[in-house]
Write a protein that holds these residues in place. Sequence first.
Motif, PDB file in Angstrom:
ATOM      1  N   ILE A  61       0.853  -1.193   0.000  1.00 34.73           N
ATOM      2  CA  ILE A  61       0.000   0.000   0.000  1.00 34.73           C
ATOM      3  C   ILE A  61       0.889   1.243   0.000  1.00 34.73           C
ATOM      4  O   ILE A  61       1.346   1.710   1.040  1.00 34.73           O
ATOM      5  CB  ILE A  61      -0.940   0.018   1.220  1.00 34.73           C
ATOM      6  N   SER A  62       1.134   1.769  -1.192  1.00 35.98           N
ATOM      7  CA  SER A  62       2.002   2.944  -1.331  1.00 35.98           C
ATOM      8  C   SER A  62       1.158   4.204  -1.467  1.00 35.98           C
ATOM      9  O   SER A  62       0.171   4.227  -2.195  1.00 35.98           O
ATOM     10  CB  SER A  62       2.891   2.790  -2.565  1.00 35.98           C
ATOM     11  N   VAL A  63       1.573   5.252  -0.766  1.00 34.86           N
ATOM     12  CA  VAL A  63       0.949   6.573  -0.960  1.00 34.86           C
ATOM     13  C   VAL A  63       2.017   7.559  -1.442  1.00 34.86           C
ATOM     14  O   VAL A  63       1.917   8.756  -1.218  1.00 34.86           O
ATOM     15  CB  VAL A  63       0.278   7.090   0.326  1.00 34.86           C
ATOM     16  N   GLY A  64       3.016   7.004  -2.126  1.00 40.95           N
ATOM     17  CA  GLY A  64       4.088   7.852  -2.639  1.00 40.95           C
ATOM     18  C   GLY A  64       4.332   7.666  -4.121  1.00 40.95           C
ATOM     19  O   GLY A  64       5.441   7.932  -4.599  1.00 40.95           O
ATOM     20  N   GLN A  65       3.310   7.237  -4.866  1.00 41.91           N
ATOM     21  CA  GLN A  65       3.506   7.031  -6.299  1.00 41.91           C
ATOM     22  C   GLN A  65       3.749   8.330  -7.055  1.00 41.91           C
ATOM     23  O   GLN A  65       4.246   8.322  -8.179  1.00 41.91           O
ATOM     24  CB  GLN A  65       2.302   6.293  -6.894  1.00 41.91           C
ATOM     25  N   GLN A  66       3.396   9.460  -6.435  1.00 40.23           N
ATOM     26  CA  GLN A  66       3.687  10.753  -7.069  1.00 40.23           C
ATOM     27  C   GLN A  66       5.190  10.959  -7.253  1.00 40.23           C
ATOM     28  O   GLN A  66       5.610  11.759  -8.086  1.00 40.23           O
ATOM     29  CB  GLN A  66       3.076  11.898  -6.258  1.00 40.23           C
ATOM     30  N   LEU A  67       5.996  10.239  -6.498  1.00 40.35           N
ATOM     31  CA  LEU A  67       7.450  10.314  -6.687  1.00 40.35           C
ATOM     32  C   LEU A  67       7.825   9.924  -8.115  1.00 40.35           C
ATOM     33  O   LEU A  67       8.630  10.600  -8.763  1.00 40.35           O
ATOM     34  CB  LEU A  67       8.145   9.383  -5.689  1.00 40.35           C
ATOM     35  N   PHE A  68       7.229   8.852  -8.614  1.00 45.21           N
ATOM     36  CA  PHE A  68       7.588   8.357  -9.943  1.00 45.21           C
ATOM     37  C   PHE A  68       6.935   9.169 -11.056  1.00 45.21           C
ATOM     38  O   PHE A  68       7.511   9.287 -12.143  1.00 45.21           O
ATOM     39  CB  PHE A  68       7.223   6.880 -10.045  1.00 45.21           C
ATOM     40  N   VAL A  69       5.756   9.727 -10.785  1.00 43.31           N
ATOM     41  CA  VAL A  69       5.160  10.662 -11.748  1.00 43.31           C
ATOM     42  C   VAL A  69       6.071  11.868 -11.917  1.00 43.31           C
ATOM     43  O   VAL A  69       6.410  12.284 -13.034  1.00 43.31           O
ATOM     44  CB  VAL A  69       3.757  11.104 -11.291  1.00 43.31           C
ATOM     45  N   GLY A  70       6.493  12.443 -10.792  1.00 45.18           N
ATOM     46  CA  GLY A  70       7.350  13.623 -10.837  1.00 45.18           C
ATOM     47  C   GLY A  70       8.708  13.344 -11.444  1.00 45.18           C
ATOM     48  O   GLY A  70       9.209  14.124 -12.259  1.00 45.18           O
ATOM     49  N   CYS A  71       9.310  12.208 -11.082  1.00 50.07           N
ATOM     50  CA  CYS A  71      10.631  11.874 -11.635  1.00 50.07           C
ATOM     51  C   CYS A  71      10.547  11.638 -13.140  1.00 50.07           C
ATOM     52  O   CYS A  71      11.432  12.062 -13.896  1.00 50.07           O
ATOM     53  CB  CYS A  71      11.191  10.646 -10.929  1.00 50.07           C
ATOM     54  N   GLY A  72       9.509  10.955 -13.577  1.00 53.71           N
ATOM     55  CA  GLY A  72       9.334  10.736 -15.005  1.00 53.71           C
ATOM     56  C   GLY A  72       9.130  12.036 -15.758  1.00 53.71           C
ATOM     57  O   GLY A  72       9.714  12.245 -16.837  1.00 53.71           O
ATOM     58  N   ALA A  73       8.325  12.936 -15.194  1.00 52.94           N
ATOM     59  CA  ALA A  73       8.070  14.224 -15.842  1.00 52.94           C
ATOM     60  C   ALA A  73       9.337  15.067 -15.904  1.00 52.94           C
ATOM     61  O   ALA A  73       9.662  15.650 -16.944  1.00 52.94           O
ATOM     62  CB  ALA A  73       6.967  14.962 -15.085  1.00 52.94           C
ATOM     63  N   TYR A  74      10.078  15.136 -14.806  1.00 49.68           N
ATOM     64  CA  TYR A  74      11.308  15.934 -14.787  1.00 49.68           C
ATOM     65  C   TYR A  74      12.384  15.327 -15.685  1.00 49.68           C
ATOM     66  O   TYR A  74      13.187  16.057 -16.283  1.00 49.68           O
ATOM     67  CB  TYR A  74      11.814  16.087 -13.351  1.00 49.68           C
ATOM     68  N   ALA A  75      12.419  13.995 -15.783  1.00 57.51           N
ATOM     69  CA  ALA A  75      13.377  13.365 -16.697  1.00 57.51           C
ATOM     70  C   ALA A  75      13.071  13.747 -18.143  1.00 57.51           C
ATOM     71  O   ALA A  75      13.993  14.009 -18.938  1.00 57.51           O
ATOM     72  CB  ALA A  75      13.334  11.851 -16.531  1.00 57.51           C
ATOM     73  N   PHE A 126       8.334   2.098 -13.361  1.00 51.44           N
ATOM     74  CA  PHE A 126       8.592   2.365 -14.776  1.00 51.44           C
ATOM     75  C   PHE A 126       7.329   2.858 -15.476  1.00 51.44           C
ATOM     76  O   PHE A 126       7.347   3.884 -16.177  1.00 51.44           O
ATOM     77  CB  PHE A 126       9.108   1.101 -15.458  1.00 51.44           C
ATOM     78  N   VAL A 127       6.225   2.130 -15.296  1.00 47.37           N
ATOM     79  CA  VAL A 127       4.974   2.514 -15.958  1.00 47.37           C
ATOM     80  C   VAL A 127       4.502   3.884 -15.476  1.00 47.37           C
ATOM     81  O   VAL A 127       4.082   4.728 -16.280  1.00 47.37           O
ATOM     82  CB  VAL A 127       3.892   1.447 -15.700  1.00 47.37           C
ATOM     83  N   THR A 128       4.596   4.121 -14.177  1.00 46.82           N
ATOM     84  CA  THR A 128       4.173   5.411 -13.627  1.00 46.82           C
ATOM     85  C   THR A 128       5.037   6.542 -14.147  1.00 46.82           C
ATOM     86  O   THR A 128       4.544   7.638 -14.441  1.00 46.82           O
ATOM     87  CB  THR A 128       4.222   5.368 -12.086  1.00 46.82           C
ATOM     88  N   GLY A 129       6.350   6.299 -14.294  1.00 38.60           N
ATOM     89  CA  GLY A 129       7.236   7.315 -14.855  1.00 38.60           C
ATOM     90  C   GLY A 129       6.901   7.642 -16.297  1.00 38.60           C
ATOM     91  O   GLY A 129       6.930   8.808 -16.717  1.00 38.60           O
ATOM     92  N   VAL A 130       6.579   6.619 -17.087  1.00 42.52           N
ATOM     93  CA  VAL A 130       6.175   6.842 -18.484  1.00 42.52           C
ATOM     94  C   VAL A 130       4.901   7.682 -18.537  1.00 42.52           C
ATOM     95  O   VAL A 130       4.788   8.623 -19.337  1.00 42.52           O
ATOM     96  CB  VAL A 130       5.971   5.493 -19.205  1.00 42.52           C
ATOM     97  N   VAL A 131       3.936   7.351 -17.688  1.00 40.38           N
ATOM     98  CA  VAL A 131       2.683   8.110 -17.666  1.00 40.38           C
ATOM     99  C   VAL A 131       2.928   9.549 -17.214  1.00 40.38           C
ATOM    100  O   VAL A 131       2.346  10.494 -17.770  1.00 40.38           O
ATOM    101  CB  VAL A 131       1.652   7.419 -16.750  1.00 40.38           C
ATOM    102  N   GLY A 132       3.796   9.721 -16.211  1.00 42.79           N
ATOM    103  CA  GLY A 132       4.125  11.081 -15.779  1.00 42.79           C
ATOM    104  C   GLY A 132       4.726  11.903 -16.902  1.00 42.79           C
ATOM    105  O   GLY A 132       4.384  13.081 -17.088  1.00 42.79           O
ATOM    106  N   ALA A 133       5.616  11.294 -17.680  1.00 41.82           N
ATOM    107  CA  ALA A 133       6.210  11.984 -18.824  1.00 41.82           C
ATOM    108  C   ALA A 133       5.145  12.350 -19.851  1.00 41.82           C
ATOM    109  O   ALA A 133       5.141  13.465 -20.397  1.00 41.82           O
ATOM    110  CB  ALA A 133       7.284  11.107 -19.458  1.00 41.82           C
ATOM    111  N   LEU A 134       4.224  11.433 -20.117  1.00 40.10           N
ATOM    112  CA  LEU A 134       3.147  11.706 -21.077  1.00 40.10           C
ATOM    113  C   LEU A 134       2.247  12.844 -20.607  1.00 40.10           C
ATOM    114  O   LEU A 134       1.873  13.728 -21.388  1.00 40.10           O
ATOM    115  CB  LEU A 134       2.311  10.442 -21.275  1.00 40.10           C
ATOM    116  N   ILE A 135       1.897  12.812 -19.324  1.00 40.07           N
ATOM    117  CA  ILE A 135       1.004  13.849 -18.792  1.00 40.07           C
ATOM    118  C   ILE A 135       1.622  15.234 -18.939  1.00 40.07           C
ATOM    119  O   ILE A 135       0.968  16.181 -19.398  1.00 40.07           O
ATOM    120  CB  ILE A 135       0.679  13.552 -17.311  1.00 40.07           C
ATOM    121  N   TYR A 136       2.895  15.349 -18.592  1.00 34.70           N
ATOM    122  CA  TYR A 136       3.508  16.684 -18.628  1.00 34.70           C
ATOM    123  C   TYR A 136       4.004  17.051 -20.019  1.00 34.70           C
ATOM    124  O   TYR A 136       4.231  18.236 -20.293  1.00 34.70           O
ATOM    125  CB  TYR A 136       4.593  16.785 -17.555  1.00 34.70           C
TER     126      TYR A 136
END
Length: 371
Positions: free
Chosen positions: A79-93, A251-261
């Motif tokens: 139960i993670s409540v920190g998935q925003q870490l990977f969204v943000g890292c993917g977007a910033y990458a 990995f998947v969350t980072g890809v989605v973060g990149a797509l969103i931003y």
Amino acid sequence: MTTGFETMTKDIDMQSEWKIETRTTLSGIFSIVSLVAVVAMAAAPFAVSRGVVQDLFFILTMLTLAQSWNLLAGYAGLISVGQQLFVGCGAYALFAAVILAGWDPLLAIPVAGLFSALIAIPTAFFVFRLYGPYFAIGTWVIAEVGRLVLAQWKALGGGTGTSLPRDATREMVGISGLADWFGMRPSAAADALAYWLALAVAVATIALVYKFLRSKHGLGLAAVRDNETAARALGVDARRLKTAIYLLTAFVTGVVGALIYLQKGRISPDAAFSLTDWTAYVVFIVVIGGIGTIEGPILGVLVFFLLQNAFSSYGSWYLLALGALAIVTMLFAPQGLWGLISHRTGWELFPVRRRLRGGSASYSEKGGPNG
């Protein structure tokens, strides 16, 4: 008179008629309907307005985030409540690759996913030493650390953020082709391209999750979720399975973060690492739809989108309403809306349970073939 060899042959024939199946008639029909729906959705940029395409993009990206979190929490029990870490890292990458290295945004998207997965390696080293609520709190704390660190990155705007160069999105691979062949404006072509990528990622994620859950590793993961101690006793490497799932979802969350931003065109630490946008809403979608099912997030994201469009103008009352709905669902339908539907109808659109079928009634009941 029947010889022993003939009896043994009949027994072998009887056993050969038994087989293990997971698919059902309904799931077969749904597969065909889904294929038609995907083709229709792929044609959406040519048939609907740009606003509708953006709405569909939002649904697809949130669905992918929800499926990833559901795999992590609903099947691996993390139960993670920190998935925003990977969204943000993917977007910033993505922004770093485009702005600082001059890469094409499309080439930067898979790199963004890899960067998020790399970040997940040291993260897993720390959070996997925590259990239950401590694991959840640990993932949130590390996500906040990530936000504070990237807020110091002056080359990408620091705390206020930055925007993608307009030329970077207008000159992406495929934009000129869409403009020449279909007469799309560059902005509409960029939205269409991002939408198609989101559709491909969503379909691939659902297919990957389904295939994984039907594999022997999926059985092992279910055993770990239900009773980790017993699973370890049976030879399941629980730590390895959980780590693999954690890295995959990163990995998947980072890809989605990149797509969103990429679609937004602007980033800031507070937005990219938003707990509400990229974790709370995702948890709501999974809980409302049905945790531990593939169908649940699909139903949940549709409910969430309708509620957001209908009540988002009410401000904080809208968030309170979402929270109240989640609580009511957990109290009266703990398996979510899809769990309620499935319990009453027996429907399974993505069946993963194995069933033993076959065995001729003529052999089992009458001792010979029934002509």
